[in-house]
Design an enzyme around this catalytic site. Structure first.
Site, PDB file in Angstrom:
ATOM      1  N   GLU A 167     -11.739  12.428   9.334  1.00 39.63           N
ATOM      2  CA  GLU A 167     -10.990  13.676   9.513  1.00 39.63           C
ATOM      3  C   GLU A 167     -10.905  14.428   8.191  1.00 39.63           C
ATOM      4  O   GLU A 167     -10.539  13.864   7.186  1.00 39.63           O
ATOM      5  CB  GLU A 167      -9.588  13.355  10.051  1.00 39.63           C
ATOM      6  CG  GLU A 167      -8.775  14.580  10.382  1.00 39.63           C
ATOM      7  CD  GLU A 167      -9.585  15.580  11.182  1.00 39.63           C
ATOM      8  OE1 GLU A 167     -10.022  15.257  12.304  1.00 39.63           O
ATOM      9  OE2 GLU A 167      -9.815  16.692  10.686  1.00 39.63           O
ATOM     10  N   LYS A 222     -16.774  10.730   3.676  1.00 38.44           N
ATOM     11  CA  LYS A 222     -15.348  11.094   3.591  1.00 38.44           C
ATOM     12  C   LYS A 222     -14.806  10.833   2.184  1.00 38.44           C
ATOM     13  O   LYS A 222     -14.166  11.705   1.583  1.00 38.44           O
ATOM     14  CB  LYS A 222     -14.556  10.313   4.640  1.00 38.44           C
ATOM     15  CG  LYS A 222     -13.075  10.531   4.582  1.00 38.44           C
ATOM     16  CD  LYS A 222     -12.678  11.979   4.873  1.00 38.44           C
ATOM     17  CE  LYS A 222     -11.263  12.242   4.404  1.00 38.44           C
ATOM     18  NZ  LYS A 222     -10.831  13.613   4.606  1.00 38.44           N
ATOM     19  N   CYS A 278      -4.183  11.439  -0.043  1.00 41.65           N
ATOM     20  CA  CYS A 278      -5.604  11.079   0.054  1.00 41.65           C
ATOM     21  C   CYS A 278      -6.366  11.002  -1.264  1.00 41.65           C
ATOM     22  O   CYS A 278      -7.046  10.019  -1.523  1.00 41.65           O
ATOM     23  CB  CYS A 278      -6.317  12.060   0.977  1.00 41.65           C
ATOM     24  SG  CYS A 278      -5.751  11.934   2.669  1.00 41.65           S
TER      25      CYS A 278
HETATM   26  P1  NAD Z   1       0.536   8.038   8.343  1.00 39.46           P
HETATM   27  O1  NAD Z   1       1.127   6.963   7.545  1.00 39.46           O
HETATM   28  O2  NAD Z   1       1.206   9.372   8.439  1.00 39.46           O
HETATM   29  O3  NAD Z   1       0.350   7.534   9.855  1.00 39.46           O
HETATM   30  C1  NAD Z   1      -0.152   6.287  10.204  1.00 39.46           C
HETATM   31  C2  NAD Z   1       0.659   5.746  11.381  1.00 39.46           C
HETATM   32  O4  NAD Z   1       0.022   4.567  11.869  1.00 39.46           O
HETATM   33  C3  NAD Z   1       2.086   5.350  11.042  1.00 39.46           C
HETATM   34  O5  NAD Z   1       3.000   6.100  11.829  1.00 39.46           O
HETATM   35  C4  NAD Z   1       2.137   3.843  11.343  1.00 39.46           C
HETATM   36  O6  NAD Z   1       3.376   3.424  11.885  1.00 39.46           O
HETATM   37  C5  NAD Z   1       1.042   3.708  12.365  1.00 39.46           C
HETATM   38  N1  NAD Z   1       0.520   2.339  12.495  1.00 39.46           N
HETATM   39  C6  NAD Z   1       0.126   1.484  11.525  1.00 39.46           C
HETATM   40  N2  NAD Z   1      -0.322   0.336  12.046  1.00 39.46           N
HETATM   41  C7  NAD Z   1      -0.221   0.450  13.386  1.00 39.46           C
HETATM   42  C8  NAD Z   1      -0.549  -0.403  14.472  1.00 39.46           C
HETATM   43  N3  NAD Z   1      -1.071  -1.627  14.281  1.00 39.46           N
HETATM   44  N4  NAD Z   1      -0.298   0.041  15.717  1.00 39.46           N
HETATM   45  C9  NAD Z   1       0.247   1.248  15.932  1.00 39.46           C
HETATM   46  N5  NAD Z   1       0.548   2.112  14.944  1.00 39.46           N
HETATM   47  C10 NAD Z   1       0.318   1.721  13.681  1.00 39.46           C
HETATM   48  O7  NAD Z   1      -0.946   8.214   7.807  1.00 39.46           O
HETATM   49  P2  NAD Z   1      -1.875   9.532   7.899  1.00 39.46           P
HETATM   50  O8  NAD Z   1      -1.564  10.457   6.795  1.00 39.46           O
HETATM   51  O9  NAD Z   1      -1.883  10.029   9.293  1.00 39.46           O
HETATM   52  O10 NAD Z   1      -3.286   8.892   7.560  1.00 39.46           O
HETATM   53  C11 NAD Z   1      -3.961   8.060   8.467  1.00 39.46           C
HETATM   54  C12 NAD Z   1      -5.387   7.868   7.991  1.00 39.46           C
HETATM   55  O11 NAD Z   1      -6.068   9.135   7.968  1.00 39.46           O
HETATM   56  C13 NAD Z   1      -5.525   7.295   6.586  1.00 39.46           C
HETATM   57  O12 NAD Z   1      -6.643   6.460   6.560  1.00 39.46           O
HETATM   58  C14 NAD Z   1      -5.772   8.529   5.741  1.00 39.46           C
HETATM   59  O13 NAD Z   1      -6.512   8.218   4.587  1.00 39.46           O
HETATM   60  C15 NAD Z   1      -6.600   9.386   6.667  1.00 39.46           C
HETATM   61  N6  NAD Z   1      -6.534  10.837   6.419  1.00 39.46           N
HETATM   62  C16 NAD Z   1      -5.337  11.442   6.114  1.00 39.46           C
HETATM   63  C17 NAD Z   1      -5.295  12.823   5.933  1.00 39.46           C
HETATM   64  C18 NAD Z   1      -4.012  13.519   5.601  1.00 39.46           C
HETATM   65  O14 NAD Z   1      -4.053  14.690   5.297  1.00 39.46           O
HETATM   66  N7  NAD Z   1      -2.868  12.875   5.653  1.00 39.46           N
HETATM   67  C19 NAD Z   1      -6.441  13.584   6.096  1.00 39.46           C
HETATM   68  C20 NAD Z   1      -7.631  12.948   6.424  1.00 39.46           C
HETATM   69  C21 NAD Z   1      -7.660  11.564   6.587  1.00 39.46           C
HETATM   70  C1  UDX Z   2      -7.176  16.731   1.267  1.00 36.35           C
HETATM   71  C2  UDX Z   2      -8.545  17.311   1.648  1.00 36.35           C
HETATM   72  O1  UDX Z   2      -8.564  18.706   1.318  1.00 36.35           O
HETATM   73  C3  UDX Z   2      -8.799  17.127   3.120  1.00 36.35           C
HETATM   74  O2  UDX Z   2     -10.106  17.593   3.447  1.00 36.35           O
HETATM   75  C4  UDX Z   2      -8.692  15.649   3.443  1.00 36.35           C
HETATM   76  O3  UDX Z   2      -8.901  15.453   4.816  1.00 36.35           O
HETATM   77  C5  UDX Z   2      -7.333  15.117   3.035  1.00 36.35           C
HETATM   78  O4  UDX Z   2      -7.115  15.366   1.642  1.00 36.35           O
HETATM   79  P1  UDX Z   2      -4.670  17.534   1.465  1.00 36.35           P
HETATM   80  O5  UDX Z   2      -4.414  16.462   0.460  1.00 36.35           O
HETATM   81  O6  UDX Z   2      -3.852  17.576   2.688  1.00 36.35           O
HETATM   82  O7  UDX Z   2      -6.189  17.476   1.940  1.00 36.35           O
HETATM   83  O8  UDX Z   2      -4.496  18.971   0.764  1.00 36.35           O
HETATM   84  P2  UDX Z   2      -5.409  19.808  -0.264  1.00 36.35           P
HETATM   85  O9  UDX Z   2      -5.351  21.211   0.145  1.00 36.35           O
HETATM   86  O10 UDX Z   2      -6.734  19.229  -0.434  1.00 36.35           O
HETATM   87  O11 UDX Z   2      -4.582  19.680  -1.609  1.00 36.35           O
HETATM   88  C6  UDX Z   2      -4.514  18.460  -2.330  1.00 36.35           C
HETATM   89  C7  UDX Z   2      -3.824  18.691  -3.651  1.00 36.35           C
HETATM   90  O12 UDX Z   2      -4.626  19.451  -4.542  1.00 36.35           O
HETATM   91  C8  UDX Z   2      -2.502  19.461  -3.539  1.00 36.35           C
HETATM   92  O13 UDX Z   2      -1.568  18.891  -4.422  1.00 36.35           O
HETATM   93  C9  UDX Z   2      -2.880  20.858  -3.956  1.00 36.35           C
HETATM   94  O14 UDX Z   2      -1.803  21.595  -4.461  1.00 36.35           O
HETATM   95  C10 UDX Z   2      -3.924  20.573  -5.019  1.00 36.35           C
HETATM   96  N1  UDX Z   2      -4.875  21.670  -5.213  1.00 36.35           N
HETATM   97  C11 UDX Z   2      -5.701  22.063  -4.211  1.00 36.35           C
HETATM   98  C12 UDX Z   2      -4.965  22.290  -6.462  1.00 36.35           C
HETATM   99  O15 UDX Z   2      -4.229  21.942  -7.396  1.00 36.35           O
HETATM  100  N2  UDX Z   2      -5.890  23.275  -6.639  1.00 36.35           N
HETATM  101  C13 UDX Z   2      -6.734  23.703  -5.663  1.00 36.35           C
HETATM  102  O16 UDX Z   2      -7.536  24.592  -5.899  1.00 36.35           O
HETATM  103  C14 UDX Z   2      -6.626  23.067  -4.402  1.00 36.35           C
END
Ligand code: NAD
Ligand code: UDX
Length: 470
Positions: A167, A222, A278
């Site tokens: 994602e 990713k 991330c």
């Molecule tokens: P998060 O902590 O917000 O959510 C994860 C959820 O999974 C939690 O609510 C937790 O309770 C649940 N969980 C864990 N183990 C479980 C199980 N065995 N059964 C059921 N539920 C369970 O995490 P997130 O930010 O959504 O990130 C999830 C993944 O996506 C990570 O690998 C992260 O690196 C990736 N990712 C995050 C972002 C972002 O912007 N946050 C973007 C791209 C990818």
């Molecule tokens: C990032 C990636 O952008 C996304 O593709 C991936 O799936 C998850 O990680 P996110 O961390 O949610 O997303 O936000 P992002 O907009 O990337 O910002 C990350 C950090 O960098 C923030 O603290 C933001 O303020 C900072 N940032 C971003 C800068 O300082 N300068 C920039 O030009 C852009």
């Protein structure tokens, strides 16, 4: 399997929640069950008051309102929903390991493994398992081994296919990113399974934007995408410091280089360093993997992106102390913004945490205002506010939560802008200059406030990377 009718998503977090909401919205014929072990989080997803959803994302509440109860369901009933599903997305957390082998760098895959074990136990018939979480390259092999071990041990007709579908959404713009992705990446070996996932996305994504690869390229893309994005931020932040030393303006430099199509304008905004759940974790993981394969120079290269980010945060707190006559003990500083970026209530790895800690250690009195971050969250990040009274305190300074910019700024020696919230662009500097204590300062780490106007009302200005103004 000819078409996907039922999707289960394990993990109702920042990725699982919004991603499944958009799938449910765009695919009314598919039933989507989002499950989680966290009962409180699920209760919030089911709250009748949509402002209580566990995640704040512009546009998310409207979609949940449309779909919840129709084809979008949130629950803690994991077994049954796994059994019902044709396709299961794993969207659980994959944080950095805290202890053991690879502590501080490698991903902790225990939640992934737990999910795989549950899937192997409860799935019925043919099930497509989709890695949505960000995972180290080769994790699909681990998942496959767990799933298949179980199939060997039972006599029923379970069959699994594994796909990688990372994602790329960013927080704060998740709904827009999901609805209009630059690309959708699907890695896998089973062409039928790939086609079924493509069909789900074709409900709203153009065919040309759907890219298919082998599993390992997809998993590795990713980590690489995040490393490249973060690298741009560290690169421009390194130049921000040089601009301050030389009288140049980093925003002009960013524009000048970004207009070169080969460089591009996006992701060149200087700031207090990248935060979010991330970037740091994924680069640490990349460093770990490079080292694992003996590629020490590659590992070192990516490590410097993180080192520069840490340095940028430290640099900012030092400058604040210096400008405020070398001491901030007992001085009031209004901290504007605590989230790691605008339009989110997320504070994970927010640069505000480290910068505030440094300022507290210097004894300052922080009044923190953020339009979306709760006082409880700040408490979790900074610890309890404590007043100087004995030696064994965590921090010397103290912090308070403010409900508005004015309350935070009242009597303050400085305003420190840490998050790029829209409302910080149009602050009333005439009013603020009157309620602050002189000589007053504005430290703008995001170059978003109207510093020229603030200056005209007698406020001293320090703007990150602006050697001409400072
Ligand atoms: P998060 O902590 O917000 O959510 C994860 C959820 O999974 C939690 O609510 C937790 O309770 C649940 N969980 C864990 N183990 C479980 C199980 N065995 N059964 C059921 N539920 C369970 O995490 P997130 O930010 O959504 O990130 C999830 C993944 O996506 C990570 O690998 C992260 O690196 C990736 N990712 C995050 C972002 C972002 O912007 N946050 C973007 C791209 C990818
Ligand atoms: C990032 C990636 O952008 C996304 O593709 C991936 O799936 C998850 O990680 P996110 O961390 O949610 O997303 O936000 P992002 O907009 O990337 O910002 C990350 C950090 O960098 C923030 O603290 C933001 O303020 C900072 N940032 C971003 C800068 O300082 N300068 C920039 O030009 C852009």
């Amino acid at each position: 399997l000819e078409k996907i009718n039922n999707i289960c998503c394990i993990g109702a977090g920042y990725v699982g929640g919004p991603t499944m909401a958009v799938i449910a919205d765009k695919c009314p014929e598919i039933q989507v069950n989002v499950v989680d072990i966290n009962q409180a989080r699920i209760n919030n997803w089911n709250d009748s008051d949509f402002s209580n959803l566990p995640i704040y994302e512009p546009g998310l509440a409207e979609i949940v309102k449309n779909c919840r109860g129709r084809n979008l369901h949130f629950s803690t009933v994991i077994e049954e929903n796994i059994a019902l599903a044709d396709m299961i997305f794993i969207s659980v957390n994959t944080p950095v390991k805290k202890k053991g082998i690879g502590a501080g760098q490698a991903s902790d895959l225990k939640w992934i493994e737990a999910s795989a074990r549950q899937i192997s136990k409860y799935a019925v018939g043919k099930t497509i398992v989709v890695e949505k979480s960000t995972l180290p390259v080769k994790t699909a092999q681990t998942i496959k081994n767990i799933l298949e071990a179980h199939v060997l041990n039972t006599s029923n007709d379970k069959k699994f296919s594994i796909l990688s579908n990372p994602e790329f959404l960013a927080e704060g713009t998740a709904i827009n990113d999901l609805e209009n992705p630059d690309r959708v990446l699907i890695g896998g070996e089973d062409q039928d399974a790939i086609n079924l996932l493509i069909d789900v996305y074709l409900n709203w994504v153009d065919k040309e934007k759907i890219l298919t690869t082998d599993l390992w390229s997809s998993e590795l893309s990713k980590l690489t995408a995040n490393a490249f994005l973060a690298q741009r931020i560290s690169s421009i932040n390194s130049i921000s410091a040089l601009c301050e030393s030389t009288g140049a303006d980093v925003n002009d430099v960013a524009l000048a280089i970004g207009m070169d199509k080969r460089i591009g304008l996006e992701f060149l905004r200087p700031g207090p360093g990248f935060g979010g759940s991330c970037f740091k974790k994924d680069i640490l993981n990349l460093v770990y993997i490079c080292n694992h394969y003996g590629l020490y120079q590659a590992a070192k290269y990516w490590q410097t992106v993180i080192n520069l980010n840490d340095w940028q945060q430290k640099r900012i707190s030092k400058i604040i102390v210096e400008k405020l006559f070398g001491t901030i003990s007992g001085k009031k500083i209004a901290v504007l913004g605590f989230a790691f970026k605008a339009n989110t209530n997320d504070t994970r790895e927010s640069p505000a945490i480290n910068i505030c800690r440094d300022l507290l250690e210097e004894g300052s009195n922080l009044h923190i205002y953020d339009p979306r971050v709760s006082q409880d969250q700040i408490k979790m990040d900074l610890g309890h506010s404590q007043i100087i009274d004995s030696q064994n305190l965590l921090f010397e300074g103290k912090w308070e939560f403010s409900k508005s910019v004015e309350l935070a700024a009242n009597g303050a020696d400085a305003i420190l802008v840490l998050t790029d919230w829209e409302e910080f662009k149009t602050l009333d500097w005439e009013k603020l200059s009157k309620i602050m204590r002189s000589p007053s300062w504005l430290f703008d780490t995001r170059s978003i406030s109207n510093a020229i106007e603030a200056k005209s009302f007698g406020i001293n200005i320090w703007r990150l990377g602006d050697g001409a103004l400072n």
